[in-house]
Write a protein that holds these residues in place. Structure first.
Motif, PDB file in Angstrom:
ATOM      1  N   TRP A 199      -5.242   0.563 -13.833  1.00 38.36           N
ATOM      2  CA  TRP A 199      -6.148  -0.667 -14.101  1.00 38.36           C
ATOM      3  C   TRP A 199      -5.193  -1.565 -13.666  1.00 38.36           C
ATOM      4  N   PHE A 200      -4.100  -1.711 -13.730  1.00 35.24           N
ATOM      5  CA  PHE A 200      -3.122  -2.969 -13.116  1.00 35.24           C
ATOM      6  C   PHE A 200      -3.368  -2.895 -11.665  1.00 35.24           C
ATOM      7  N   SER A 201      -3.231  -1.911 -11.024  1.00 38.00           N
ATOM      8  CA  SER A 201      -3.260  -2.074  -9.688  1.00 38.00           C
ATOM      9  C   SER A 201      -4.731  -2.498  -9.118  1.00 38.00           C
ATOM     10  N   GLY A 202      -5.793  -2.502  -9.774  1.00 39.19           N
ATOM     11  CA  GLY A 202      -7.059  -3.061  -9.535  1.00 39.19           C
ATOM     12  C   GLY A 202      -6.935  -4.517  -9.747  1.00 39.19           C
ATOM     13  N   LYS A 203      -6.121  -5.262 -10.276  1.00 39.35           N
ATOM     14  CA  LYS A 203      -5.711  -6.626 -10.227  1.00 39.35           C
ATOM     15  C   LYS A 203      -5.382  -7.064  -8.896  1.00 39.35           C
ATOM     16  N   LYS A 204      -5.568  -8.455  -8.619  1.00 39.98           N
ATOM     17  CA  LYS A 204      -5.153  -9.024  -7.431  1.00 39.98           C
ATOM     18  C   LYS A 204      -3.682  -8.707  -7.568  1.00 39.98           C
ATOM     19  N   LEU A 251       0.266  -7.123  -9.180  1.00 38.15           N
ATOM     20  CA  LEU A 251       0.974  -6.567 -10.108  1.00 38.15           C
ATOM     21  C   LEU A 251       2.074  -7.524 -10.388  1.00 38.15           C
ATOM     22  N   GLY A 252       1.957  -8.304 -11.538  1.00 40.01           N
ATOM     23  CA  GLY A 252       3.053  -9.355 -11.697  1.00 40.01           C
ATOM     24  C   GLY A 252       4.159  -8.718 -12.836  1.00 40.01           C
ATOM     25  N   LYS A 253       4.936  -9.685 -13.182  1.00 35.82           N
ATOM     26  CA  LYS A 253       5.893  -9.528 -14.119  1.00 35.82           C
ATOM     27  C   LYS A 253       5.658  -9.181 -15.374  1.00 35.82           C
ATOM     28  N   THR A 254       4.027  -9.679 -15.994  1.00 37.07           N
ATOM     29  CA  THR A 254       3.760  -9.279 -17.359  1.00 37.07           C
ATOM     30  C   THR A 254       3.322  -7.897 -17.091  1.00 37.07           C
ATOM     31  N   HIS A 255       2.575  -7.315 -16.080  1.00 33.25           N
ATOM     32  CA  HIS A 255       2.170  -6.155 -15.994  1.00 33.25           C
ATOM     33  C   HIS A 255       3.521  -5.072 -15.882  1.00 33.25           C
ATOM     34  N   GLY A 256       4.562  -5.376 -15.054  1.00 31.05           N
ATOM     35  CA  GLY A 256       5.696  -4.869 -15.119  1.00 31.05           C
ATOM     36  C   GLY A 256       6.319  -4.426 -16.598  1.00 31.05           C
ATOM     37  N   THR A 257       6.544  -5.666 -17.024  1.00 31.85           N
ATOM     38  CA  THR A 257       7.029  -5.734 -18.542  1.00 31.85           C
ATOM     39  C   THR A 257       6.053  -4.852 -19.602  1.00 31.85           C
ATOM     40  N   ALA A 301       0.874  -1.244   0.154  1.00 34.56           N
ATOM     41  CA  ALA A 301       0.065  -0.113   0.093  1.00 34.56           C
ATOM     42  C   ALA A 301       0.778   1.354  -0.055  1.00 34.56           C
ATOM     43  N   MET A 302       1.859   1.303   0.959  1.00 30.57           N
ATOM     44  CA  MET A 302       2.839   2.457   0.622  1.00 30.57           C
ATOM     45  C   MET A 302       3.585   2.505  -0.561  1.00 30.57           C
ATOM     46  N   LEU A 303       3.748   1.487  -1.236  1.00 33.34           N
ATOM     47  CA  LEU A 303       4.494   1.504  -2.403  1.00 33.34           C
ATOM     48  C   LEU A 303       3.490   2.111  -3.678  1.00 33.34           C
ATOM     49  N   PHE A 304       2.256   1.841  -3.716  1.00 29.82           N
ATOM     50  CA  PHE A 304       1.375   2.442  -4.776  1.00 29.82           C
ATOM     51  C   PHE A 304       1.105   3.734  -4.104  1.00 29.82           C
TER      52      PHE A 304
END
Length: 144
Positions: free
Chosen positions: A113-118, A120-126, A63-66
């Motif tokens: 949009w990505f942060s609404g997912k369960k 934030l994985g490698k695919t999102h980061g990529t 939460a602090m990261l976001f």
């Protein structure tokens, strides 16, 4: 108190060197200054953010990261942009400023949009990194 004063002085001197060197690099290579700002200066000013983000991840403070990511963007746009605009008008001399503006909007929307997912994985980061590199490439090719 001495450490704070010396740290502030070091930050100011380092900022001057970064801006002076970046501007000379842009003119020496014939690149638009906005491209250098979009890449080298942005990376230089964001390295402390990256270090803080990695420390937050290490301690599972998601939460602090976001909050750090979103807060930094809001701070830079609102306060830094606002103060700069109060001091002097901010003008863009590039042919296609919409690239930078559109990239900022796209990356922000993707992160939201990505942060609404369960997670934030490698695919999102990529995807986020590729979108950044694509916008940097567009800035370089269309504004050079």
């Amino acid at each position: 108190m001495l450490v704070i004063v010396l740290s502030g002085l070091g930050l100011w001197i380092g900022s001057e060197i970064l801006v002076f060197g970046s501007k000379n690099l842009a003119s020496g290579l014939g690149l638009p200054e906005e491209l250098i700002g979009f890449s080298i200066v942005a990376v230089g000013t964001s390295l402390p953010e990256l270090a803080a983000s990695l420390a937050l991840l290490k301690n599972s403070q998601v939460a602090m990261l976001f909050g750090n990511i979103i807060g930094s963007n809001v701070f830079n746009i609102g306060l830094v942009g606002g103060v700069a605009g109060l001091i002097t008008p901010i003008k863009s001399d590039v042919a296609h400023p919409w690239i930078d503006h559109g990239s900022m909007l796209l990356l922000t929307l993707l992160l939201c949009w990505f942060s609404g997912k369960k997670e934030l994985g490698k695919t999102h980061g990529t995807i986020l990194m590729l979108a950044y590199f694509a916008s940097t490439f567009l800035t370089w090719t269309l504004n050079a």
